[in-house]
Design a protein around this motif. Sequence first.
Motif, PDB file in Angstrom:
ATOM      1  N   PHE A  51     -47.172  16.390 -16.515  1.00 33.06           N
ATOM      2  CA  PHE A  51     -47.061  14.877 -16.065  1.00 33.06           C
ATOM      3  C   PHE A  51     -46.698  14.116 -17.148  1.00 33.06           C
ATOM      4  O   PHE A  51     -45.657  13.061 -17.317  1.00 33.06           O
ATOM      5  N   GLY A  52     -47.517  14.142 -18.210  1.00 34.77           N
ATOM      6  CA  GLY A  52     -47.565  13.351 -19.417  1.00 34.77           C
ATOM      7  C   GLY A  52     -46.240  13.615 -20.047  1.00 34.77           C
ATOM      8  O   GLY A  52     -45.446  12.493 -20.561  1.00 34.77           O
ATOM      9  N   THR A  53     -45.748  14.772 -20.446  1.00 33.91           N
ATOM     10  CA  THR A  53     -44.717  14.969 -21.033  1.00 33.91           C
ATOM     11  C   THR A  53     -43.465  14.884 -20.243  1.00 33.91           C
ATOM     12  O   THR A  53     -42.350  13.981 -20.876  1.00 33.91           O
ATOM     13  N   ALA A  54     -43.415  15.003 -18.917  1.00 34.99           N
ATOM     14  CA  ALA A  54     -42.213  14.287 -18.092  1.00 34.99           C
ATOM     15  C   ALA A  54     -42.155  12.892 -18.307  1.00 34.99           C
ATOM     16  O   ALA A  54     -40.968  12.219 -18.323  1.00 34.99           O
ATOM     17  N   TYR A  55     -43.228  12.260 -18.101  1.00 31.82           N
ATOM     18  CA  TYR A  55     -43.261  10.627 -17.869  1.00 31.82           C
ATOM     19  C   TYR A  55     -42.826  10.274 -19.082  1.00 31.82           C
ATOM     20  O   TYR A  55     -41.774   9.211 -19.115  1.00 31.82           O
ATOM     21  N   VAL A  56     -43.316  10.484 -20.216  1.00 38.77           N
ATOM     22  CA  VAL A  56     -42.847  10.092 -21.650  1.00 38.77           C
ATOM     23  C   VAL A  56     -41.258  10.227 -21.768  1.00 38.77           C
ATOM     24  O   VAL A  56     -40.697   9.339 -22.380  1.00 38.77           O
ATOM     25  N   THR A  62     -35.179   5.969 -20.805  1.00 42.33           N
ATOM     26  CA  THR A  62     -34.524   4.919 -19.836  1.00 42.33           C
ATOM     27  C   THR A  62     -34.542   3.480 -20.337  1.00 42.33           C
ATOM     28  O   THR A  62     -35.357   3.123 -20.955  1.00 42.33           O
ATOM     29  N   PRO A  63     -33.238   2.890 -20.358  1.00 41.72           N
ATOM     30  CA  PRO A  63     -33.166   1.331 -20.872  1.00 41.72           C
ATOM     31  C   PRO A  63     -34.140   0.523 -20.296  1.00 41.72           C
ATOM     32  O   PRO A  63     -34.493   0.669 -19.172  1.00 41.72           O
ATOM     33  N   LEU A  64     -34.743  -0.308 -21.151  1.00 40.73           N
ATOM     34  CA  LEU A  64     -35.585  -1.045 -20.589  1.00 40.73           C
ATOM     35  C   LEU A  64     -35.440  -2.061 -19.615  1.00 40.73           C
ATOM     36  O   LEU A  64     -36.061  -2.385 -18.564  1.00 40.73           O
ATOM     37  N   THR A  65     -33.713  -2.357 -19.666  1.00 41.63           N
ATOM     38  CA  THR A  65     -33.417  -3.387 -18.486  1.00 41.63           C
ATOM     39  C   THR A  65     -33.476  -2.732 -17.238  1.00 41.63           C
ATOM     40  O   THR A  65     -33.896  -3.363 -16.407  1.00 41.63           O
ATOM     41  N   VAL A  66     -33.151  -1.303 -17.210  1.00 45.67           N
ATOM     42  CA  VAL A  66     -33.315  -0.593 -15.927  1.00 45.67           C
ATOM     43  C   VAL A  66     -34.554  -0.436 -15.359  1.00 45.67           C
ATOM     44  O   VAL A  66     -34.931  -0.837 -14.336  1.00 45.67           O
ATOM     45  N   VAL A  67     -35.750  -0.380 -16.271  1.00 42.45           N
ATOM     46  CA  VAL A  67     -36.918  -0.504 -15.763  1.00 42.45           C
ATOM     47  C   VAL A  67     -37.565  -1.827 -15.384  1.00 42.45           C
ATOM     48  O   VAL A  67     -38.034  -1.660 -14.195  1.00 42.45           O
ATOM     49  N   LEU A  68     -36.987  -2.893 -15.941  1.00 42.46           N
ATOM     50  CA  LEU A  68     -37.600  -4.015 -15.339  1.00 42.46           C
ATOM     51  C   LEU A  68     -36.988  -4.533 -14.193  1.00 42.46           C
ATOM     52  O   LEU A  68     -37.390  -5.196 -13.123  1.00 42.46           O
ATOM     53  N   VAL A  69     -35.732  -4.327 -14.279  1.00 39.91           N
ATOM     54  CA  VAL A  69     -34.822  -4.253 -12.984  1.00 39.91           C
ATOM     55  C   VAL A  69     -35.422  -3.771 -11.732  1.00 39.91           C
ATOM     56  O   VAL A  69     -35.389  -4.036 -10.701  1.00 39.91           O
ATOM     57  N   GLY A  70     -35.690  -2.460 -12.168  1.00 38.54           N
ATOM     58  CA  GLY A  70     -36.299  -1.396 -11.098  1.00 38.54           C
ATOM     59  C   GLY A  70     -37.493  -1.996 -10.688  1.00 38.54           C
ATOM     60  O   GLY A  70     -37.888  -1.985  -9.391  1.00 38.54           O
ATOM     61  N   CYS A  71     -38.449  -2.390 -11.553  1.00 43.30           N
ATOM     62  CA  CYS A  71     -39.704  -3.288 -11.120  1.00 43.30           C
ATOM     63  C   CYS A  71     -39.293  -4.408 -10.165  1.00 43.30           C
ATOM     64  O   CYS A  71     -40.195  -4.380  -9.210  1.00 43.30           O
TER      65      CYS A  71
END
Length: 224
Positions: A51-56, A62-71
């Motif tokens: 899990f740790g390896t896959a998540y990291v 992943t672009p930070l913009t995608v992460v924030l817009v996804g949230c």
Amino acid sequence: MFDFLDSGQYDLLGAFWVTVQLTLYSAVGSLIWGTLLAGMRVSPVPLMRAFGTAYVNIVRNTPLTVVLVGCSLGLGQTLQITLGGGDFKSIGFRLAVLGLVAYTGTFVCESLRSGINTVPVGQAEAARALGLSFFQVLVLIVLPQAFRSVVAPLANVLIALTKNTTVAAAIGVAEASALMKKMIENEASALFAVFAVIAFGFVVLTLPTGLLLGWVSKRVAVKR
């Protein structure tokens, strides 16, 4: 050239205060989450390591913009998760912190994992021979030394986090870059001054941080 600062139209200090809050809350959350991820990545449990390896690997690339817009879209609008916020402004701020923590925690994890690798294996083996559990070895023996050896890399992560808070403007958080966009739209004749003011503000935030943590890194460095 800087007359627009005297008009009272722009709350420059307020915008940078939001940036400081984003940085502080996200830094604390990222340190906690990154430490947990680092523990998972060196865990003897295969499922936790996977899990740790896959998540990291996934989130870090992943672009930070995608992460924030996804949230914002996925959690805020689709699932109606407000994180205790009462209005659009507070909900956006908290979702931005969550996204920054989820993203920056991966870099904290990798910095800590590199620090863990500097701890002599014999110390962990000796601790296990004394009957300590993996959790006790990690918390009492390994992590204290790992943190001391990665203060400088963590300082770089913190500086990058401060600059990454500008991406929060993409989901409506009124921080420094959002104000800069507004100033550019209204002050077309003073673009250089606008950029200079915002750049100077970020230098004021990041330069002392780098110098302070660089000094701390030298003071607490582990002598090998």
